[in-house]
Every structure is written in C-alpha cells, then in structure tokens.
Design an enzyme around this catalytic site. Structure first.
Site, PDB file in Angstrom:
ATOM      1  N   CYS A  45      92.198  90.619 110.770  1.00 44.04           N
ATOM      2  CA  CYS A  45      91.155  91.641 110.589  1.00 44.04           C
ATOM      3  C   CYS A  45      91.424  92.870 111.458  1.00 44.04           C
ATOM      4  CB  CYS A  45      89.799  91.029 110.946  1.00 44.04           C
ATOM      5  SG  CYS A  45      88.457  92.228 111.013  1.00 44.04           S
ATOM      6  N   TYR A 176      89.610 100.776 102.425  1.00 42.34           N
ATOM      7  CA  TYR A 176      88.717  99.851 101.736  1.00 42.34           C
ATOM      8  C   TYR A 176      87.999 100.549 100.583  1.00 42.34           C
ATOM      9  CZ  TYR A 176      89.375  96.364 105.392  1.00 42.34           C
ATOM     10  OH  TYR A 176      89.919  95.435 106.236  1.00 42.34           O
TER      11      TYR A 176
END
Length: 347
Positions: A45, A176
C-alpha cells in the site's frame, strides 16, 4: 476470496479517517509512550509505505513496533497471512478488523492501512495516514535517532503544504482516479489531470535535487511511494500509459536517487505491490493474473542527480541497516543486500 468493487462512475476517495492523535504533551487519551503502540502497515500500500519510510528515516523502530499485513485482502479486512499461524505476533489477531471492532463495534467503514493500534487494549487509535507521519516527526522527537533528518523544515512548511496538496490530489490520488474510472469521460479527464501534474513535477525537478530543494523532506516521501509503483502497476493496470516513469528523465532520475537512498528502496517489495493490485482489484483484472514484468534492474542504474548538489539528509545522517526482522526478502526486491539495504553497483 471475495474482493470488493473499486470501479465507480467518477472515483472519489473517502477521506473520513479516525482522527485521534498520539501527542507528546500528555493531553488526550493517547500520550506518546515507547513500546505502547504498534504500526500496522502493508508493503503493498502506498499510503502505508509512507509510514514505513518515515519511521525508518527517523529511527523510531525501537519506540513503535511494526506489524505487516499481507499483500492481498478481501472486502472484509487486511489480514496477517505473512505471520506464523496467520496471527500478528504482538496483537495476536488474524485480521486488522479485529482492532477496529474492539474499539468501534460494528465499525461501518473500510478497514485501512496504515493504522496505529494501542497494544495494551488492542484498540485501533488512528488510521489518519497524513497525520501519522507528521506526528512521527513532531510528537515523537524524544525517541528519534541521533542524526534523524528534519522532514518538516519550518521555513518550507507553507510551500510544502501547497506542493503536497497538488501531489496528493493530482498524483497520489490521480492514479486511482484513472484506474477506478467507470466511464470513458471520467477516465479521459483523470488521465489529463495526472499527466499535467507529472509534467509540472518533471519541470520542477529539472534544477533541484528534491521537491523542496537540497534535502529530503516529507514531500519526497509522499511522492516516492507513487513513483515506485508507477511502472509496475499504474502504467498498465490503471491505464496511466501516456509515458512510463523511465521515459520522464527528471522524475526517473529523482525516483532512482531516492530508491538508492537508505530508508526508501529498502522498504519496497515489488512482488507484494504487483500481487496486491492485480489480485485485489478483480473488477479491473478479473483473471487475477500477475504480470511478470517490467524489468526492475534499472532502479539501481546511475541517476546523475548529484550534479544538482544538495545532500539527502542535510545536517543529519542516513539510517543504518534495516532491523533484521523488518528486511524485505531478496525474492521481493532483487536489489536488497544482506543488511537489508539497497545494493548499488559501484557505490
């Protein structure tokens, strides 16, 4: 494994985090106390990777322990499948959700990393990732290593906040926005925003070694974690494919400069990064096939950024070898040496 769904008509990140803070002044529920708290992160992450880097740069390993979730998760929670028996060895829980639920029964939001957990109670304290790293710098000073760098120089804070805001909205979150777009119109707009910002960064880094000048700051940490994932996942998986990172000369040199600096590349697991994105985002990649490429050998090639001057740690010093239990396996990053540091040929 039942994964969540990620594609939206127009992607917007939920930024309503647990805003509790651990402070040094003794006020509030959570005082600074060595050994009391555990950082739960995941190498996959980018938001968690920030906290791993800052903790290491500041030398807080002895004050704040770290647990690592595995690279994949389902719609329910990040899990400790890397640990023997599938339990975090300190918290003795199989899922990070257990720490959230212990404090907030029926917790209604996503279970995110990074998170800081209070070890005695087993309760989550905060998952507010931008504030966690700031507090590592400001609230945990008494436990920082000798020679720790100043990642938040007072004279640069105003400009840094503006840079960080643009990097976050347009780059960190911009990839994203591209990858999770549910319409051509939303994707096209997101794509243009992302590469407008990358072009701005390419120009900014033409005559300065780091984002804010001659030394590494928090701003560099925040940008680096996106750059390290760009060619392995964002270029293909998220369709951010106008240019690869290694086709943007200043950004590519800058990214390699940081990667080869202790505290940065030695936190990177390329295999976990790829496994996470290509497996967890099953609505984008329904086959679950993880690509073998790209070739990552060029991350330790000469970057030439020394010619711009500056020194990564300013008046401070580099962190030493990575603690043995926290080293990235060579199988996950081919540039890791026996001491956990990145090996640069000829250095």
């Amino acid at each position: 494994m039942a994964n969540g769904t990620y594609v939206e008509a127009s992607y917007e990140r939920d930024t309503a985090y647990i805003e509790d803070r651990i402070t040094s002044d003794g006020t509030g529920q959570w005082p600074v106390e060595a050994g009391r708290y555990r950082l739960i992160a995941a190498r996959a992450c980018p938001w968690a990777n920030r906290t791993i880097i800052v903790r290491r740069l500041l030398g807080l390993e002895g004050a704040i322990s770290m647990g690592l979730a595995g690279p994949t998760h389902d719609a329910d929670s990040w899990t400790f499948d890397l640990d023997p028996g599938g339990l975090d060895p300190v918290l003795r829980i199989p899922k990070l959700k257990d720490a959230y639920e212990r404090r907030f029964p029926g917790y209604p939001k996503g279970i995110t990393v990074p998170a800081i957990v209070d070890v005695p109670s087993g309760e989550v304290v905060t998952n507010n990732f931008p504030q966690i790293t700031v507090d590592f710098s400001e609230q945990w000073r008494d436990f920082q290593r000798e020679g720790a760098p100043d990642l938040l120089p007072a004279q640069l804070r105003g400009e840094m906040e503006r840079v960080n805001k643009r990097v976050y909205t347009e780059v960190n979150n911009g990839v994203y926005r591209c990858g999770f777009s549910g319409s051509q119109e939303a994707y096209d707009a997101a794509f243009d925003r992302l590469f407008t910002a990358l072009d701005w960064l390419e120009e900014r880094l033409a005559d300065r070694r780091y984002l804010m000048g001659d030394t590494i700051t928090e701003a560099d940490v925040r940008l680096f974690t996106t750059l390290a994932r760009f060619d392995p996942v964002y270029h293909g998986h998220f369709k951010c494919n106008r240019s690869k990172l290694d086709e943007l000369p200043n950004l590519w040199g800058y990214a390699r400069d940081l990667f080869q600096t202790p505290g940065f590349g030695d936190t990177i697991s390329f295999s976990q990064i790829k496994e996470h994105y290509y497996i967890v985002h099953s609505d984008i990649n329904p086959t679950g096939i993880v690509p073998d490429g790209p070739d990552l050998s060029n991350w330790v090639s000469p970057h030439g950024r020394e010619a711009l001057g500056g020194s990564p740690f300013g008046a401070g010093t580099a962190p030493g070898p990575v603690p043995e239990g926290e080293r990235v396996p060579v199988a996950e990053n081919p540039h890791i040496g026996a001491d956990g540091l990145v090996v640069v040929p000829g250095a």
